[in-house]
Design an enzyme around this catalytic site. Sequence first.
Site, PDB file in Angstrom:
ATOM      1  CE1 TYR A 143       7.237  -3.479  11.033  1.00 57.46           C
ATOM      2  CE2 TYR A 143       6.757  -1.994  12.870  1.00 57.46           C
ATOM      3  CZ  TYR A 143       6.494  -2.223  11.477  1.00 57.46           C
ATOM      4  OH  TYR A 143       6.110  -1.577  10.511  1.00 57.46           O
ATOM      5  N   PRO A 171       6.177   6.482   9.653  1.00 51.28           N
ATOM      6  CG  PRO A 171       5.467   5.509   7.795  1.00 51.28           C
ATOM      7  CD  PRO A 171       6.598   5.492   8.797  1.00 51.28           C
ATOM      8  N   GLY A 183       0.749  -1.219  -0.068  1.00 50.05           N
ATOM      9  CA  GLY A 183       0.043  -0.028  -0.018  1.00 50.05           C
ATOM     10  C   GLY A 183       0.665   1.432  -0.107  1.00 50.05           C
TER      11      GLY A 183
HETATM   12  N1  CAA Z   1      -0.997  -3.218  26.747  1.00 55.64           N
HETATM   13  C1  CAA Z   1      -0.862  -3.822  27.753  1.00 55.64           C
HETATM   14  N2  CAA Z   1      -1.495  -5.281  27.941  1.00 55.64           N
HETATM   15  C2  CAA Z   1      -2.147  -5.685  26.555  1.00 55.64           C
HETATM   16  C3  CAA Z   1      -2.123  -4.959  25.381  1.00 55.64           C
HETATM   17  C4  CAA Z   1      -1.395  -3.712  25.304  1.00 55.64           C
HETATM   18  N3  CAA Z   1      -1.439  -2.788  24.312  1.00 55.64           N
HETATM   19  N4  CAA Z   1      -2.551  -5.683  24.469  1.00 55.64           N
HETATM   20  C5  CAA Z   1      -2.941  -6.728  24.975  1.00 55.64           C
HETATM   21  N5  CAA Z   1      -2.569  -6.881  26.175  1.00 55.64           N
HETATM   22  C6  CAA Z   1      -2.647  -8.019  27.462  1.00 55.64           C
HETATM   23  C7  CAA Z   1      -4.159  -8.584  27.313  1.00 55.64           C
HETATM   24  O1  CAA Z   1      -5.127  -7.657  27.967  1.00 55.64           O
HETATM   25  C8  CAA Z   1      -3.744  -9.852  27.715  1.00 55.64           C
HETATM   26  O2  CAA Z   1      -3.756  -9.825  29.260  1.00 55.64           O
HETATM   27  P1  CAA Z   1      -4.224 -10.887  30.327  1.00 55.64           P
HETATM   28  O3  CAA Z   1      -3.690 -12.245  29.817  1.00 55.64           O
HETATM   29  O4  CAA Z   1      -4.110 -10.438  31.488  1.00 55.64           O
HETATM   30  O5  CAA Z   1      -5.760 -10.980  29.988  1.00 55.64           O
HETATM   31  C9  CAA Z   1      -2.669 -10.241  27.274  1.00 55.64           C
HETATM   32  O6  CAA Z   1      -1.668  -8.996  26.975  1.00 55.64           O
HETATM   33  C10 CAA Z   1      -2.671 -11.187  25.812  1.00 55.64           C
HETATM   34  O7  CAA Z   1      -1.643 -11.470  25.814  1.00 55.64           O
HETATM   35  P2  CAA Z   1      -1.171 -12.554  24.607  1.00 55.64           P
HETATM   36  O8  CAA Z   1       0.220 -13.058  24.624  1.00 55.64           O
HETATM   37  O9  CAA Z   1      -2.305 -13.709  24.855  1.00 55.64           O
HETATM   38  O10 CAA Z   1      -1.541 -11.894  23.135  1.00 55.64           O
HETATM   39  P3  CAA Z   1      -2.731 -12.161  22.269  1.00 55.64           P
HETATM   40  O11 CAA Z   1      -2.387 -13.370  21.899  1.00 55.64           O
HETATM   41  O12 CAA Z   1      -3.917 -11.498  22.565  1.00 55.64           O
HETATM   42  O13 CAA Z   1      -1.914 -10.999  21.089  1.00 55.64           O
HETATM   43  C11 CAA Z   1      -0.935  -9.082  20.099  1.00 55.64           C
HETATM   44  C12 CAA Z   1      -1.037 -10.116  21.407  1.00 55.64           C
HETATM   45  C13 CAA Z   1      -0.444 -10.344  18.880  1.00 55.64           C
HETATM   46  C14 CAA Z   1       0.122  -8.373  20.122  1.00 55.64           C
HETATM   47  C15 CAA Z   1      -2.145  -8.431  19.630  1.00 55.64           C
HETATM   48  O14 CAA Z   1      -2.436  -7.883  20.535  1.00 55.64           O
HETATM   49  C16 CAA Z   1      -1.936  -7.543  18.664  1.00 55.64           C
HETATM   50  O15 CAA Z   1      -1.786  -7.889  17.278  1.00 55.64           O
HETATM   51  N6  CAA Z   1      -1.648  -6.138  18.959  1.00 55.64           N
HETATM   52  C17 CAA Z   1      -1.341  -5.102  18.019  1.00 55.64           C
HETATM   53  C18 CAA Z   1       0.193  -5.142  17.403  1.00 55.64           C
HETATM   54  C19 CAA Z   1       0.241  -3.791  16.755  1.00 55.64           C
HETATM   55  O16 CAA Z   1      -0.338  -2.777  16.869  1.00 55.64           O
HETATM   56  N7  CAA Z   1       0.842  -4.168  15.406  1.00 55.64           N
HETATM   57  C20 CAA Z   1       1.275  -3.209  14.596  1.00 55.64           C
HETATM   58  C21 CAA Z   1       0.982  -3.803  13.109  1.00 55.64           C
HETATM   59  S1  CAA Z   1       1.019  -2.608  11.714  1.00 55.64           S
HETATM   60  C22 CAA Z   1       2.425  -2.024  11.686  1.00 55.64           C
HETATM   61  O17 CAA Z   1       3.335  -2.568  12.378  1.00 55.64           O
HETATM   62  C23 CAA Z   1       2.773  -0.883  10.770  1.00 55.64           C
HETATM   63  C24 CAA Z   1       3.335   0.132  11.625  1.00 55.64           C
HETATM   64  O18 CAA Z   1       4.409   0.449  11.311  1.00 55.64           O
HETATM   65  C25 CAA Z   1       2.620   0.994  12.516  1.00 55.64           C
END
Ligand code: CAA
Length: 249
Positions: free
Chosen positions: A155, A185, A16
């Site tokens: 990352y 970005p 993209g």
């Molecule tokens: N802060 C604090 N705690 C968090 C959290 C956060 N941001 N996100 C999740 N948690 C917690 C949950 O509440 C949960 O807690 P409990 O176990 O106490 O209930 C726990 O962490 C979940 O942990 P898991 O290991 O089970 O994680 P998951 O399988 O739910 O998934 C993840 C975790 C894959 C990181 C998912 O949250 C995710 O995809 N997050 C987004 C990551 C992101 O922003 N990526 C950007 C991609 S785009 C990009 O990278 C382009 C760019 O340059 C911007």
Amino acid sequence: MATERRTALITGGMGGLGQAIARVLHDAGHTVLVTHSPGNSRADAWLQGQAAAGYEFQAYGVDIADKASCRELGHKLRTAGHHVDILVNNGGITRDVTFRKMSEDDWDAVLRANLDSVFNVTRQVINDMTERHWGRIVNISSINGNKGQFGQTNYCAAKAGMHGFTMALAQEVANKGITVNTVSPGYLDTRMVAAVPRDVLESQIIARIPVGRLGRPEEVAALVGFICSEEAAFMTGSNVSMNGGQHMH
Ligand code: CAA
């Protein structure tokens, strides 16, 4: 200031943001080369679609994470008579997972595709830029390389590393007419961001963007277009953010 026709190489050019950057540099009158992963079955259709919209790009299949593949790209470019003046290190991947669950492969794949690739591709073009005494290198990092992000130790390490590379190389080549800059970005409306679980994206990400929406690739591409212009000759070693106000520093 008169704009010369330059040759631009954009890694990950079919994504993209890559496509938007390719178009901006084409609109600026440059010859635009893009890379995509080897054997990408969408490449021909993508090139045809771009041509139908007035964008004539040349595409190269290369594994930017792999040194030999990049050496081969350099050889192909030289054989085709291309001298790359503008390099946009845009290609990259995510493998989001919390650190305790991260496999060695999740770490290696992300570091190689996002950071080693900058070394691998830049080395193919830097001598040419130095000899011709003009160059623009733009490293596409991320908001998450500046602020960190839950689930992205791999990352964030790679993206922060890119700016270290930018600052060092910028000093080495400043007297050769070459600028090196980082663009960071925020979350854009792209396939990479669409891979984030919808509930996480809405509740944890978009909710924290003061502008209230994802960015458009074209918005970041316009910035890259400026950095690659003649007018931006005094801008080097910088890290420019565009993130809707999600992270201010
Ligand atoms: N802060 C604090 N705690 C968090 C959290 C956060 N941001 N996100 C999740 N948690 C917690 C949950 O509440 C949960 O807690 P409990 O176990 O106490 O209930 C726990 O962490 C979940 O942990 P898991 O290991 O089970 O994680 P998951 O399988 O739910 O998934 C993840 C975790 C894959 C990181 C998912 O949250 C995710 O995809 N997050 C987004 C990551 C992101 O922003 N990526 C950007 C991609 S785009 C990009 O990278 C382009 C760019 O340059 C911007």
